[in-house]
Enzyme design. Sequence first.
Site, mmCIF file in Angstrom:
data_model
loop_
_atom_site.group_PDB
_atom_site.id
_atom_site.type_symbol
_atom_site.label_atom_id
_atom_site.label_comp_id
_atom_site.label_asym_id
_atom_site.label_seq_id
_atom_site.Cartn_x
_atom_site.Cartn_y
_atom_site.Cartn_z
ATOM 1 N N ASP A 31 5.823 -11.081 -8.004
ATOM 2 C CA ASP A 31 6.570 -10.472 -9.287
ATOM 3 C C ASP A 31 6.767 -11.342 -10.126
ATOM 4 O O ASP A 31 6.248 -12.495 -9.881
ATOM 5 C CB ASP A 31 8.012 -10.186 -8.706
ATOM 6 C CG ASP A 31 8.751 -9.174 -9.405
ATOM 7 O OD1 ASP A 31 9.209 -9.345 -10.777
ATOM 8 O OD2 ASP A 31 9.222 -8.085 -8.999
ATOM 9 N N GLY A 75 13.642 0.969 -16.576
ATOM 10 C CA GLY A 75 15.268 0.851 -16.570
ATOM 11 C C GLY A 75 15.872 2.145 -16.475
ATOM 12 O O GLY A 75 15.253 3.237 -16.320
ATOM 13 N N TYR A 148 7.742 7.182 -20.273
ATOM 14 C CA TYR A 148 7.876 6.661 -18.748
ATOM 15 C C TYR A 148 7.195 7.609 -17.936
ATOM 16 O O TYR A 148 6.498 7.437 -17.189
ATOM 17 C CB TYR A 148 9.395 6.303 -18.458
ATOM 18 C CG TYR A 148 9.629 5.885 -17.121
ATOM 19 C CD1 TYR A 148 9.313 4.485 -16.625
ATOM 20 C CD2 TYR A 148 10.304 6.762 -16.202
ATOM 21 C CE1 TYR A 148 9.723 4.124 -15.242
ATOM 22 C CE2 TYR A 148 10.447 6.529 -14.856
ATOM 23 C CZ TYR A 148 10.115 5.033 -14.453
ATOM 24 O OH TYR A 148 10.354 4.923 -13.121
ATOM 25 N N LYS A 152 3.685 7.511 -15.700
ATOM 26 C CA LYS A 152 3.487 7.990 -14.050
ATOM 27 C C LYS A 152 2.621 9.065 -13.829
ATOM 28 O O LYS A 152 1.906 8.851 -12.941
ATOM 29 C CB LYS A 152 5.155 8.324 -13.624
ATOM 30 C CG LYS A 152 6.382 7.143 -13.628
ATOM 31 C CD LYS A 152 5.878 6.008 -12.554
ATOM 32 C CE LYS A 152 6.879 5.099 -12.531
ATOM 33 N NZ LYS A 152 6.616 3.951 -11.758
ATOM 34 N N LYS A 191 21.000 1.881 -14.001
ATOM 35 C CA LYS A 191 21.008 3.173 -14.336
ATOM 36 C C LYS A 191 22.583 3.755 -14.223
ATOM 37 O O LYS A 191 23.541 3.006 -13.740
ATOM 38 C CB LYS A 191 20.024 3.858 -13.073
ATOM 39 C CG LYS A 191 18.634 3.175 -13.074
ATOM 40 C CD LYS A 191 17.762 3.804 -12.180
ATOM 41 C CE LYS A 191 16.590 4.107 -12.765
ATOM 42 N NZ LYS A 191 15.501 4.980 -12.322
ATOM 43 N N ALA A 192 22.573 5.145 -14.203
ATOM 44 C CA ALA A 192 23.966 5.741 -14.181
ATOM 45 C C ALA A 192 24.962 5.248 -13.189
ATOM 46 O O ALA A 192 26.022 4.619 -13.482
ATOM 47 C CB ALA A 192 23.722 7.202 -14.217
ATOM 48 N N LYS A 199 31.574 -0.123 -15.210
ATOM 49 C CA LYS A 199 32.331 0.185 -16.180
ATOM 50 C C LYS A 199 33.787 0.578 -15.429
ATOM 51 O O LYS A 199 34.960 -0.068 -16.025
ATOM 52 C CB LYS A 199 32.301 1.598 -16.957
ATOM 53 C CG LYS A 199 30.994 1.528 -17.805
ATOM 54 C CD LYS A 199 30.503 2.773 -18.498
ATOM 55 C CE LYS A 199 29.564 2.707 -19.507
ATOM 56 N NZ LYS A 199 29.134 3.861 -19.978
ATOM 57 N N ARG A 219 22.561 15.557 -11.627
ATOM 58 C CA ARG A 219 21.421 14.707 -11.055
ATOM 59 C C ARG A 219 21.526 14.796 -9.531
ATOM 60 O O ARG A 219 22.638 15.189 -9.149
ATOM 61 C CB ARG A 219 21.722 13.234 -11.697
ATOM 62 C CG ARG A 219 21.022 12.847 -12.912
ATOM 63 C CD ARG A 219 19.476 13.234 -13.196
ATOM 64 N NE ARG A 219 19.355 12.737 -14.959
ATOM 65 C CZ ARG A 219 19.419 13.676 -15.745
ATOM 66 N NH1 ARG A 219 19.836 14.800 -15.530
ATOM 67 N NH2 ARG A 219 19.099 13.377 -16.959
HETATM 68 P P1 NAD Z 1 12.924 -2.794 -10.675
HETATM 69 O O1 NAD Z 1 12.764 -3.006 -12.156
HETATM 70 O O2 NAD Z 1 14.233 -3.264 -10.036
HETATM 71 O O3 NAD Z 1 11.543 -3.382 -10.050
HETATM 72 C C1 NAD Z 1 10.476 -3.417 -10.822
HETATM 73 C C2 NAD Z 1 9.785 -4.879 -10.785
HETATM 74 O O4 NAD Z 1 8.677 -4.939 -11.157
HETATM 75 C C3 NAD Z 1 10.819 -6.123 -11.390
HETATM 76 O O5 NAD Z 1 11.277 -6.904 -10.336
HETATM 77 C C4 NAD Z 1 9.890 -6.510 -12.394
HETATM 78 O O6 NAD Z 1 10.194 -7.852 -12.462
HETATM 79 C C5 NAD Z 1 8.459 -6.330 -11.744
HETATM 80 N N1 NAD Z 1 7.654 -6.315 -12.924
HETATM 81 C C6 NAD Z 1 7.685 -5.680 -14.090
HETATM 82 N N2 NAD Z 1 6.400 -5.979 -14.782
HETATM 83 C C7 NAD Z 1 5.875 -6.872 -14.300
HETATM 84 C C8 NAD Z 1 4.697 -7.518 -14.092
HETATM 85 N N3 NAD Z 1 3.821 -7.401 -15.440
HETATM 86 N N4 NAD Z 1 4.151 -8.349 -13.301
HETATM 87 C C9 NAD Z 1 4.870 -8.432 -12.079
HETATM 88 N N5 NAD Z 1 6.096 -7.897 -11.912
HETATM 89 C C10 NAD Z 1 6.410 -7.098 -12.771
HETATM 90 O O7 NAD Z 1 12.846 -1.317 -10.342
HETATM 91 P P2 NAD Z 1 12.975 -0.494 -9.142
HETATM 92 O O8 NAD Z 1 14.236 0.378 -9.152
HETATM 93 O O9 NAD Z 1 12.763 -1.546 -7.941
HETATM 94 O O10 NAD Z 1 11.635 0.458 -9.131
HETATM 95 C C11 NAD Z 1 10.450 0.263 -8.316
HETATM 96 C C12 NAD Z 1 9.676 1.434 -8.615
HETATM 97 O O11 NAD Z 1 10.058 2.648 -8.379
HETATM 98 C C13 NAD Z 1 9.171 1.409 -10.103
HETATM 99 O O12 NAD Z 1 7.688 1.498 -10.252
HETATM 100 C C14 NAD Z 1 9.765 2.333 -10.683
HETATM 101 O O13 NAD Z 1 9.254 2.976 -11.896
HETATM 102 C C15 NAD Z 1 9.870 3.266 -9.512
HETATM 103 N N6 NAD Z 1 11.195 4.289 -9.536
HETATM 104 C C16 NAD Z 1 12.380 3.796 -9.449
HETATM 105 C C17 NAD Z 1 13.426 4.866 -9.424
HETATM 106 C C18 NAD Z 1 14.845 4.282 -9.263
HETATM 107 O O14 NAD Z 1 15.789 5.168 -9.453
HETATM 108 N N7 NAD Z 1 15.160 3.034 -8.862
HETATM 109 C C19 NAD Z 1 13.217 6.112 -9.627
HETATM 110 C C20 NAD Z 1 11.798 6.578 -9.723
HETATM 111 C C21 NAD Z 1 10.715 5.653 -9.660
#
Ligand code: NAD
Length: 327
Positions: A31, A75, A148, A152, A191-192, A199, A219
């Site tokens: 990461d 985010g 976003y 995907k 997120k929400a 809050k 949702r």
């Molecule tokens: P998160 O933001 O906590 O984790 C993503 C991680 O990717 C972060 O730690 C960030 O530092 C790392 N990252 C970003 N750019 C980078 C780079 N250039 N090099 C190395 N690391 C990098 O998000 P999450 O909630 O853990 O989500 C994980 C995955 O699941 C993501 O792909 C997200 O799109 C997908 N997702 C999450 C949700 C959700 O509700 N959390 C829903 C749908 C999809």
Amino acid sequence: MRILVTGAGGFIGHHLVKRLKSEGNWVIGADLKWPEFETTSADEFLIGDLRNPDFCLELTRKGSDEIYQLAADMGGAGYVFTGENDAAIMHNSALINLNMLEAARIHKSKKIFFSSSACVYPLYNQEDPENPVCYEDSAYPAQPDSEYGWEKLFSERLYKSYQRNYGIEVRIARLHNIFGPLGVWEGGREKAPAALCRKVALADNHSFIEIWGDGKQSRTFLYIDECIEGITKMMRSGYSEPINIGSEEMITIYDLAKMIIQISGKDLAIECIDGPQGVRGRKSDNTLIRETLSWQPQKPLLEGIELTYQWILKQTQLSREASKYKL
Ligand code: NAD
């Protein structure tokens, strides 16, 4: 197994590493940053930028039985729906996926998981908060509500192309609003559920909290442990088409706020203000995952929200203590 988790410093990645370690695997995490709230349990953890192809090649050089690619520029609504971060979201996440797949191909990785999102589903099927349509095949004709979501969708196709042309096995999950402890709860990317818990935790008794929009947007939210169970189950199945991993327990944002207020024991009013909110309704359709993987969430939303509220309450108290100490 030797397993690589990219995005292991993030919310889902960190929980996934813990789970994979508990099963006795050798886990390498990567990461831009370390996990924020807990030490990683990965055997090796490399800090680096996945937009750099050399870093991706370094990570895959020794080979791995499984790769979980969770890194993305992402985010909550405050980050994704304002339009201000569109170029960064598309550029950064697309580069990460292009680089990781190419590195996996060059070093002959066997299997790679891609975390797609409910945000791929078309706007026109999510205008009625009571009847959103989100079954897997309904993603086309495509009309995601955000860049976003478009990224995907592009990346889903990219992963499938690599499977078709280079034989690397792919698994694609469309995750629906995952929440729980150890997730970001302030700063603009939350997120929400986390934002509402914060809050409420910070509000004085007999005051109010603000929510974005009229609160009628609906949702479904899935607790992190259930998500990890779904992801690992899917990875070990033979199914390689995109599949929803989410809950079917639908709730409006207004009722979610009411639920959190009730958990807190405070007397708080809810004020609706203008703000980014995304589609009117979204709900995971679990028909396919029930049929193919016999998976469905076990926990009611309330249980997960209780655990999350208590964790965020503690974080707000710790951060208040820390700021007193700084003074
Ligand atoms: P998160 O933001 O906590 O984790 C993503 C991680 O990717 C972060 O730690 C960030 O530092 C790392 N990252 C970003 N750019 C980078 C780079 N250039 N090099 C190395 N690391 C990098 O998000 P999450 O909630 O853990 O989500 C994980 C995955 O699941 C993501 O792909 C997200 O799109 C997908 N997702 C999450 C949700 C959700 O509700 N959390 C829903 C749908 C999809």
